[in-house]
Design a protein around this motif. Structure first.
Motif, mmCIF file in Angstrom:
data_model
loop_
_atom_site.group_PDB
_atom_site.id
_atom_site.type_symbol
_atom_site.label_atom_id
_atom_site.label_comp_id
_atom_site.label_asym_id
_atom_site.label_seq_id
_atom_site.Cartn_x
_atom_site.Cartn_y
_atom_site.Cartn_z
ATOM 1 N N PRO A 48 0.594 4.132 -6.053
ATOM 2 C CA PRO A 48 0.123 2.750 -5.955
ATOM 3 C C PRO A 48 -0.727 2.614 -4.689
ATOM 4 O O PRO A 48 -0.373 3.143 -3.639
ATOM 5 N N ILE A 49 -1.839 1.940 -4.802
ATOM 6 C CA ILE A 49 -2.726 1.769 -3.657
ATOM 7 C C ILE A 49 -2.923 0.285 -3.404
ATOM 8 O O ILE A 49 -3.469 -0.442 -4.240
ATOM 9 N N GLY A 50 -2.449 -0.184 -2.252
ATOM 10 C CA GLY A 50 -2.597 -1.590 -1.888
ATOM 11 C C GLY A 50 -1.694 -2.510 -2.694
ATOM 12 O O GLY A 50 -0.930 -2.079 -3.567
ATOM 13 N N GLU A 51 -1.793 -3.787 -2.394
ATOM 14 C CA GLU A 51 -0.934 -4.789 -3.034
ATOM 15 C C GLU A 51 -1.101 -4.808 -4.544
ATOM 16 O O GLU A 51 -0.120 -4.824 -5.296
ATOM 17 N N GLU A 52 -2.350 -4.812 -5.017
ATOM 18 C CA GLU A 52 -2.585 -4.851 -6.465
ATOM 19 C C GLU A 52 -2.097 -3.573 -7.135
ATOM 20 O O GLU A 52 -1.619 -3.603 -8.271
ATOM 21 N N GLY A 53 -2.217 -2.457 -6.410
ATOM 22 C CA GLY A 53 -1.727 -1.200 -6.954
ATOM 23 C C GLY A 53 -0.225 -1.217 -7.165
ATOM 24 O O GLY A 53 0.273 -0.699 -8.170
ATOM 25 N N MET A 54 0.519 -1.808 -6.219
ATOM 26 C CA MET A 54 1.972 -1.883 -6.378
ATOM 27 C C MET A 54 2.355 -2.839 -7.499
ATOM 28 O O MET A 54 3.301 -2.575 -8.253
ATOM 29 N N LYS A 55 1.627 -3.930 -7.634
ATOM 30 C CA LYS A 55 1.905 -4.852 -8.741
ATOM 31 C C LYS A 55 1.715 -4.143 -10.076
ATOM 32 O O LYS A 55 2.521 -4.302 -10.999
ATOM 33 N N ALA A 56 0.656 -3.337 -10.177
ATOM 34 C CA ALA A 56 0.407 -2.594 -11.406
ATOM 35 C C ALA A 56 1.474 -1.521 -11.622
ATOM 36 O O ALA A 56 1.908 -1.276 -12.754
ATOM 37 N N TYR A 57 1.909 -0.891 -10.540
ATOM 38 C CA TYR A 57 2.953 0.134 -10.583
ATOM 39 C C TYR A 57 4.241 -0.458 -11.168
ATOM 40 O O TYR A 57 4.867 0.141 -12.054
ATOM 41 N N VAL A 58 4.631 -1.626 -10.682
ATOM 42 C CA VAL A 58 5.837 -2.301 -11.172
ATOM 43 C C VAL A 58 5.666 -2.710 -12.625
ATOM 44 O O VAL A 58 6.549 -2.488 -13.467
#
Length: 202
Positions: A48-58
């Motif tokens: 995950p890269i950055g805030e949006e990356g973590m949201k997508a990861y979840v």
């Protein structure tokens, strides 16, 4: 083999750790890690890269559970009173009584504290004693020596190396080490050895 219902909300806990199913709102607990500790995913194939990356990861992890492909937990450290990271079952092959356990990461403050051993004991107990699996597999970047040492410590057996079989997120080639624990190994002392590690760490 016991019936495995991946739609069931599974909560695992002992005196040190609580694992519960990942839910959409958990990105709030995990986003600080990706912002402040991006090196946690140095060896990850899909970091995950950055805030949006973590949201997508979840979101992707939750979608995979809905499809019956994966089951992801968020990890809460009772001792630190804080969320520590995440782990999951994946490559779920119910007909073969086999799964992989991985995508495991913890914030730097939780590494080397014994937390991982508590998590693995709970997860492996679920896999072998409740779900009656015959095999749990683990994979890691061959260069991630710290993770490999941790897997050996809990009792994993090395099976081999997949040489240069894929790309890391930075474009370099990765070799992966394959390890496993079999149900008979768990039943014939590995579970007791891991439980002793937990006791010794207190």
């Amino acid at each position: 083999m016991a019936l495995i219902d991946l739609t069931q909300d599974i909560v695992l806990e002992d005196d040190r750790v609580l694992l519960r199913p990942l839910v959409p709102s958990d990105d709030a607990y995990l986003i600080p890690f990706v912002i402040n500790e991006p090196d946690l995913w140095r060896y990850s194939l899909v970091p995950p890269i950055g805030e949006e990356g973590m949201k997508a990861y979840v979101a992707n992890a939750i979608k995979s559970r809905e499809l019956g492909k994966e089951y992801t937990f968020i990890v809460y450290d009772k001792q630190a009173k804080a969320y520590a990271g995440s782990t999951r079952f994946y490559d779920i092959q119910i007909n073969q009584a086999s799964m992989q356990l991985g995508y495991t990461w913890y914030g730097a403050a939780f590494q080397g504290t014994g937390l991982n051993q508590h998590c693995k004991y709970l997860l492996l107990s679920l896999a072998f004693e409740q779900w009656e699996l015959g095999r749990v597999e683990f994979r890691a970047d061959f260069d991630n020596k710290r993770l490999i040492a941790a897997m050996h410590k809990i009792g994993c057996t090395t099976e081999g190396i997949l040489r240069s079989h894929g790309y890391r997120h930075d474009g370099s080639r990765r070799s992966s080490i394959i390890l496993s624990i079999l149900r008979e190994e768990w039943d014939n002392g590995l579970n007791e050895n891991l439980r002793k590690l937990l006791s010794d760490a207190r």
